[in-house]
Structure formats: C-alpha cells, structure tokens
Design an enzyme around this catalytic site. Structure first.
Site, PDB file in Angstrom:
ATOM      1  N   ASP A  45      -0.112 -14.559   5.549  1.00  0.00           N
ATOM      2  CA  ASP A  45      -0.780 -13.335   4.667  1.00  0.00           C
ATOM      3  C   ASP A  45      -0.983 -13.189   3.102  1.00  0.00           C
ATOM      4  O   ASP A  45      -1.704 -12.477   2.197  1.00  0.00           O
ATOM      5  CB  ASP A  45      -0.805 -11.785   5.199  1.00  0.00           C
ATOM      6  CG  ASP A  45      -0.672 -12.154   6.585  1.00  0.00           C
ATOM      7  OD1 ASP A  45      -1.685 -12.983   6.911  1.00  0.00           O
ATOM      8  OD2 ASP A  45      -0.446 -10.858   7.421  1.00  0.00           O
ATOM      9  N   GLY A  46      -0.087 -13.394   2.364  1.00  0.00           N
ATOM     10  CA  GLY A  46       0.635 -13.091   1.134  1.00  0.00           C
ATOM     11  C   GLY A  46      -0.640 -14.184   0.626  1.00  0.00           C
ATOM     12  O   GLY A  46      -0.623 -13.788  -0.939  1.00  0.00           O
ATOM     13  N   ASN A 122      -5.668  -4.949   1.879  1.00  0.00           N
ATOM     14  CA  ASN A 122      -4.362  -4.064   2.020  1.00  0.00           C
ATOM     15  C   ASN A 122      -4.377  -2.192   1.924  1.00  0.00           C
ATOM     16  O   ASN A 122      -4.398  -1.639   2.754  1.00  0.00           O
ATOM     17  CB  ASN A 122      -2.988  -4.639   1.496  1.00  0.00           C
ATOM     18  CG  ASN A 122      -2.741  -5.576   2.658  1.00  0.00           C
ATOM     19  OD1 ASN A 122      -3.659  -6.494   3.730  1.00  0.00           O
ATOM     20  ND2 ASN A 122      -1.748  -6.786   3.276  1.00  0.00           N
ATOM     21  N   GLU A 123      -3.510  -2.496   0.922  1.00  0.00           N
ATOM     22  CA  GLU A 123      -3.195  -0.818   0.399  1.00  0.00           C
ATOM     23  C   GLU A 123      -3.018  -1.089  -1.226  1.00  0.00           C
ATOM     24  O   GLU A 123      -2.381  -1.606  -1.940  1.00  0.00           O
ATOM     25  CB  GLU A 123      -1.931  -0.819   1.301  1.00  0.00           C
ATOM     26  CG  GLU A 123      -0.324  -1.035   1.053  1.00  0.00           C
ATOM     27  CD  GLU A 123      -0.273  -2.341   0.937  1.00  0.00           C
ATOM     28  OE1 GLU A 123       0.007  -3.147   0.854  1.00  0.00           O
ATOM     29  OE2 GLU A 123      -0.331  -2.690   2.711  1.00  0.00           O
ATOM     30  N   ARG A 148       5.930  16.461  -2.092  1.00  0.00           N
ATOM     31  CA  ARG A 148       6.614  16.128  -2.787  1.00  0.00           C
ATOM     32  C   ARG A 148       7.148  15.034  -2.086  1.00  0.00           C
ATOM     33  O   ARG A 148       7.501  15.056  -0.668  1.00  0.00           O
ATOM     34  CB  ARG A 148       8.113  17.310  -3.235  1.00  0.00           C
ATOM     35  CG  ARG A 148       6.848  18.013  -4.122  1.00  0.00           C
ATOM     36  CD  ARG A 148       8.250  19.587  -4.499  1.00  0.00           C
ATOM     37  NE  ARG A 148       7.951  20.549  -4.913  1.00  0.00           N
ATOM     38  CZ  ARG A 148       6.505  21.514  -5.318  1.00  0.00           C
ATOM     39  NH1 ARG A 148       5.883  21.371  -4.231  1.00  0.00           N
ATOM     40  NH2 ARG A 148       6.682  21.720  -6.018  1.00  0.00           N
ATOM     41  N   ALA A 185       8.564   9.075   2.905  1.00  0.00           N
ATOM     42  CA  ALA A 185       9.707   9.840   2.950  1.00  0.00           C
ATOM     43  C   ALA A 185       9.546  11.980   2.461  1.00  0.00           C
ATOM     44  O   ALA A 185       9.621  11.901   0.892  1.00  0.00           O
ATOM     45  CB  ALA A 185      10.830   9.258   2.076  1.00  0.00           C
TER      46      ALA A 185
END
Length: 267
Positions: A45-46, A122-123, A148, A185
């Site tokens: 995919d890369g 992708n993103e 945050r 996160a």
C-alpha cells in the site's frame, strides 16, 4: 495505451516490474512515466500511496492498479503469480474504473502568505511539535469543541481501514462521499471534555481546526510528514478530485476488509 510501473524497490518487486514492462511492450503498449493512462504499483500500500502522490496532477486521466509482493495490500488486487493474467487483461480488455473520494487539506497562516493545499488518499493527521495539542474545532463555521490530547486524524473512507481503524474509528465504505474525524488520545476529565467519538461528515460539511496556544504543527498527508509554522487554521473537506482504480475483476470492498483483517487463509 500508455503505462507506467512503480516498484517498492526490493529485488522481487523490481524483477516483476521489469517482467511486466517487457510483456506489456510486447503487446505494443507504450511505457510513459510522464503521462500514463494506467499506473501499476508493485509492492504494498505504501508503494501505491507513492504512485498516487507522484501522479496527483493527473487523477482525471490516470487509473491505478496494484500488485502486492508482501503482506496483503488493501489497495492491491493482484499477486505475483497472476501477472501474466493481469498483463493480458490490461492489453486486451477494457477495464472498469472505480472512483474513491479524497481528502482536501488547506493550511492557512497567521501572517499571510500563500495557503498550502494537499490531497490525501488515506488520511491527514495534525500533532503539536511539543506539549499538549490544543485546538478549537469548527464544523460548518460553528464551534464544536475545544480538543486537548495528542492530535487528530482526518481520514477518507478508503483510508478508514488504515491509521483511523487503529485509533478506534469506523470503517466506511468508499462509495460514501465523507470524511472521518478521529481523536488521538484525548484528555477527558472533570475540567476538559471532548465528544469522545469519531465524527463522520458528508461532502458538504467542512471541518476547520484553529490553534489555541501553539501555532507550529506536524501535519501528515498519507506517508508524508511536513512541519508547518505560524498556522492560522487547517481546513478539511471531501476533495473535488477523486482517485481512479482500474478493475479487471470484482473485488468488493467488504471482501478486502475481510481478507485484510479477518481471514487467516482457512475461512
């Protein structure tokens, strides 16, 4: 027809690239790295992401097809043992074009200067250089929340199976013209709160991130990482452009998902 081949660069991929080039030229197809009608990605995919960015100025003229030479590639339909079949299909059949939506990222700066625009297959992710990432999020011009945490990931439907999935985001079928905003996160306690869930936004909605205290960020566009300083805002939306994949046989999206994440070769 004009074609080009991109390779992962390892010996197996390079050998397959040369073999496919020889076969296709025997069928009187023209090797043209500048203006190809079809680009064959040999690797993973890369490798296909590299090919996409290399030919991003030709998305309306160039279609992509992938051959995976390692672990199953999500964008790769073919395996090395099938290259003769693929060559004949490219040379002798009219392929179906499947279009997937892309992500547009526009970065604007506090003291003027030309804005920067990217397309992602992708993103895109945004993270602070140091310290906690603090960003106001606007959706369709209205303030949604103050985030945050470590950062934010904005993905396409086809990219929803990549980093977005690892972050707990939803898998979205690429026939849906949408983008997904997923937290990295987040900090949630009695003082700071975020929605805590991925947001799926349609193609007529725009997300804008506005820095609160720091203005320097690491921004990724697929496999590329760029540092941007003095950022005023970062805007995301479904791009007007689309990526085009050449399909020579059915390979449904949910079969790709199954084969990539569930199948162990016995079911």
């Amino acid at each position: 027809m004009r074609f080009a081949i991109t390779s992962k660069g390892n010996p197996e991929s390079n050998a397959l690239k040369q073999k496919m080039r020889t076969y296709l030229e025997d069928f009187e197809l023209i090797y043209d790295e500048g203006k190809p009608d079809i680009v064959i990605s040999v690797g993973g995919d890369g490798t296909l992401l590299y090919a996409f960015h290399r030919y991003s100025s030709r998305l309306d003229k160039t279609a992509f097809v992938g051959v995976h030479t390692g672990h199953l590639g999500f964008y790769a339909d073919w395996v090395p043992s099938e290259i003769e079949k693929l060559v004949i299909a490219i040379a002798k059949t009219h392929y179906q074009v499947i279009e997937y939506p892309l992500l547009e990222t526009i970065i604007r700066y506090r003291h003027g200067g030309k804005e920067t625009r990217y397309l992602a297959l992708n993103e895109s992710t945004v993270k602070s250089l140091v310290g906690t990432f603090v960003m106001d999020i606007e959706i369709r011009g209205d303030h949604f929340e103050r985030f945050r945490g470590d950062g934010l990931c904005i993905s396409t439907p086809s990219g929803s199976t990549a980093y977005n999935k690892a972050l707990g985001g939803a898998i979205i079928h690429p026939s849906l013209h949408a983008i997904q905003l997923t937290e990295i996160a987040s900090i949630n306690n009695r003082v700071f709160r975020t929605v805590g869930s991925p947001l799926i936004l349609p193609d007529h909605h725009t997300v804008v991130l506005k820095p609160v205290k720091d203005f320097d960020f690491h921004v990724t566009i697929d496999h590329l990482t760029v540092m941007h300083r003095d950022v005023k805002s970062i805007q995301f939306r479904v791009a007007d452009e689309k990526v085009r994949f050449a399909r020579f046989r059915p390979f449904p999206f949910w079969k790709r998902v199954h084969d990539s994440f569930i199948s162990d070769g016995t079911n």
